[in-house]
Design a protein around this motif. Structure first.
Motif, PDB file in Angstrom:
ATOM      1  N   UNK A  61      -2.228   4.223 -14.805  1.00 33.49           N
ATOM      2  CA  UNK A  61      -1.537   5.540 -14.481  1.00 33.49           C
ATOM      3  C   UNK A  61      -0.297   5.199 -13.613  1.00 33.49           C
ATOM      4  N   UNK A  62       0.485   4.344 -13.618  1.00 34.81           N
ATOM      5  CA  UNK A  62       1.672   4.037 -12.956  1.00 34.81           C
ATOM      6  C   UNK A  62       2.612   4.751 -13.377  1.00 34.81           C
ATOM      7  N   UNK A  63       3.347   5.617 -12.280  1.00 27.12           N
ATOM      8  CA  UNK A  63       4.495   6.299 -12.849  1.00 27.12           C
ATOM      9  C   UNK A  63       5.691   5.466 -13.399  1.00 27.12           C
ATOM     10  N   UNK A  64       6.509   5.838 -14.399  1.00 28.60           N
ATOM     11  CA  UNK A  64       7.506   5.271 -14.901  1.00 28.60           C
ATOM     12  C   UNK A  64       8.961   5.761 -14.359  1.00 28.60           C
ATOM     13  N   UNK A  65       9.570   4.807 -13.575  1.00 31.83           N
ATOM     14  CA  UNK A  65      10.989   5.321 -13.007  1.00 31.83           C
ATOM     15  C   UNK A  65      11.972   5.414 -14.062  1.00 31.83           C
ATOM     16  N   UNK A  66      12.294   6.601 -13.917  1.00 31.96           N
ATOM     17  CA  UNK A  66      13.590   7.205 -14.958  1.00 31.96           C
ATOM     18  C   UNK A  66      14.664   7.819 -14.473  1.00 31.96           C
ATOM     19  N   UNK A  67      15.583   8.208 -14.990  1.00 35.40           N
ATOM     20  CA  UNK A  67      16.731   8.729 -14.362  1.00 35.40           C
ATOM     21  C   UNK A  67      16.489  10.170 -14.942  1.00 35.40           C
ATOM     22  N   UNK A  88       5.636  -2.247  -5.654  1.00 36.17           N
ATOM     23  CA  UNK A  88       4.517  -1.578  -4.705  1.00 36.17           C
ATOM     24  C   UNK A  88       5.285  -0.943  -3.402  1.00 36.17           C
ATOM     25  N   UNK A  89       5.179   0.526  -3.621  1.00 32.72           N
ATOM     26  CA  UNK A  89       5.744   1.162  -2.603  1.00 32.72           C
ATOM     27  C   UNK A  89       5.102   0.946  -1.235  1.00 32.72           C
ATOM     28  N   UNK A  90       5.880   1.064  -0.049  1.00 30.49           N
ATOM     29  CA  UNK A  90       5.418   0.524   1.518  1.00 30.49           C
ATOM     30  C   UNK A  90       4.238   1.624   1.814  1.00 30.49           C
ATOM     31  N   UNK A  91       4.141   2.844   1.420  1.00 28.48           N
ATOM     32  CA  UNK A  91       3.109   3.350   2.070  1.00 28.48           C
ATOM     33  C   UNK A  91       2.334   4.527   0.843  1.00 28.48           C
ATOM     34  N   UNK A  92       1.191   5.087   1.099  1.00 30.75           N
ATOM     35  CA  UNK A  92       0.616   5.886   0.034  1.00 30.75           C
ATOM     36  C   UNK A  92       1.515   6.882  -0.301  1.00 30.75           C
ATOM     37  N   UNK A  93       1.879   6.677  -1.769  1.00 27.39           N
ATOM     38  CA  UNK A  93       2.712   7.903  -2.595  1.00 27.39           C
ATOM     39  C   UNK A  93       2.148   8.797  -3.291  1.00 27.39           C
ATOM     40  N   UNK A  94       0.844   9.030  -3.304  1.00 29.39           N
ATOM     41  CA  UNK A  94       0.181  10.121  -3.833  1.00 29.39           C
ATOM     42  C   UNK A  94       0.697  11.559  -3.653  1.00 29.39           C
ATOM     43  N   UNK A  95       1.157  11.916  -2.327  1.00 28.32           N
ATOM     44  CA  UNK A  95       1.519  13.455  -2.069  1.00 28.32           C
ATOM     45  C   UNK A  95       2.989  13.448  -2.541  1.00 28.32           C
ATOM     46  N   UNK A  96       3.670  12.363  -2.291  1.00 33.52           N
ATOM     47  CA  UNK A  96       5.143  12.556  -2.776  1.00 33.52           C
ATOM     48  C   UNK A  96       5.662  12.562  -4.120  1.00 33.52           C
ATOM     49  N   UNK A  97       4.684  11.526  -4.809  1.00 38.61           N
ATOM     50  CA  UNK A  97       4.932  11.768  -6.381  1.00 38.61           C
ATOM     51  C   UNK A  97       4.345  12.890  -6.792  1.00 38.61           C
ATOM     52  N   UNK A  98       3.338  13.262  -6.463  1.00 37.95           N
ATOM     53  CA  UNK A  98       2.724  14.690  -7.240  1.00 37.95           C
ATOM     54  C   UNK A  98       3.485  15.760  -6.689  1.00 37.95           C
ATOM     55  N   UNK A 109      -2.799   3.235   3.558  1.00 35.75           N
ATOM     56  CA  UNK A 109      -2.670   1.784   2.714  1.00 35.75           C
ATOM     57  C   UNK A 109      -1.202   1.544   2.725  1.00 35.75           C
ATOM     58  N   UNK A 110      -0.856   0.542   2.527  1.00 36.97           N
ATOM     59  CA  UNK A 110       0.549  -0.171   2.486  1.00 36.97           C
ATOM     60  C   UNK A 110       0.678  -1.158   1.439  1.00 36.97           C
ATOM     61  N   UNK A 111       1.731  -1.165   0.601  1.00 36.99           N
ATOM     62  CA  UNK A 111       1.823  -2.301  -0.449  1.00 36.99           C
ATOM     63  C   UNK A 111       0.780  -2.150  -1.341  1.00 36.99           C
ATOM     64  N   UNK A 112       0.169  -1.175  -1.929  1.00 34.47           N
ATOM     65  CA  UNK A 112      -1.200  -1.385  -2.491  1.00 34.47           C
ATOM     66  C   UNK A 112      -0.455  -1.181  -3.877  1.00 34.47           C
ATOM     67  N   UNK A 113      -1.591  -1.777  -5.084  1.00 31.80           N
ATOM     68  CA  UNK A 113      -1.366  -1.651  -6.243  1.00 31.80           C
ATOM     69  C   UNK A 113      -1.518   0.087  -6.840  1.00 31.80           C
ATOM     70  N   UNK A 114      -2.143   0.926  -5.839  1.00 27.60           N
ATOM     71  CA  UNK A 114      -2.231   1.942  -6.083  1.00 27.60           C
ATOM     72  C   UNK A 114      -1.043   2.899  -6.040  1.00 27.60           C
TER      73      UNK A 114
END
Length: 196
Positions: A61-67, A88-98, A109-114
């Motif tokens: 479930x990796x987000x795809x970077x699109x324009x 891999x983003x520097x910090x937990x990105x769950x809240x910012x992506x959702x 977590x930092x630099x995680x496959x999540x």
């Protein structure tokens, strides 16, 4: 402790620290969700574990970077087997992506496959780009049989045996059977035009 032993210790410590940080990886797509714009991917580089190289687990479930901006989206079509890169983003990105807005990380977590983001495909294997115009921005089939190109002095559309070129002063279309050259002030109306 001697300076050589201290140096070796620090070097080993620094290497272990560097090995623990995920930055990016080459991956192969194993599933594409066109609605959510996510991919499941398999990292292609094996990692060293207990003295032998092992396959890494898939990243799901990796987000795809699109324009996507200003009410428009440039959506790529991704297929199983496509090779690309995740970062891999520097910090937990769950809240910012959702949420799509500023938020505090939900974990430490930092630099995680999540927190991977698929940033697109890359030319890999034996494939080479052929049949496309030079010095142009091109959207094309990979075999060059159909494309839209924005060139310095024209826009060109090609599909199988048909080509169309648009310049500021002329439109040229060639279907193999019909050649149309138009320039100047031309007005065409009607539901259909029959050229016999």
């Amino acid at each position: 402790m001697s300076s050589i032993n201290q140096y070796n210790y620090e070097r080993a410590r620094d290497q272990k620290l560097a090995d623990s940080i995920c930055v990016s990886a080459t991956v192969k797509v194993i599933k594409f969700d066109k609605t959510k714009m996510t991919v499941n991917v398999q990292p292609l580089s094996k990692h060293l574990e207990n003295g032998s190289f092992k396959s890494q687990p898939p990243i799901l479930c990796v987000p795809v970077a699109v324009t996507r901006i200003g009410g428009y989206i440039v959506r790529p079509w991704i297929e199983e087997g496509d090779v690309g890169v995740v970062v891999y983003l520097d910090h937990d990105s769950d809240a910012t992506v959702s949420g799509g807005k500023e938020a505090e990380p939900q974990t430490t977590r930092s630099h995680s496959t999540s927190d991977a983001v698929f940033v697109g495909g890359m030319v890999s294997g034996s494939y080479t780009v052929q049949g496309l115009p030079d010095e142009a921005l091109v959207l094309a089939k990979e075999d060059g049989s159909a494309y839209v190109s924005i060139e310095k002095d024209k826009i060109k559309i090609k599909d199988e045996g048909t080509t169309a070129e648009f310049t500021p002063d002329k439109i040229k279309m060639n279907t193999g059977e019909v050649l149309i050259n138009a320039s100047g002030n031309i007005t065409m109306t009607g539901a259909a035009i029959n050229l016999n």
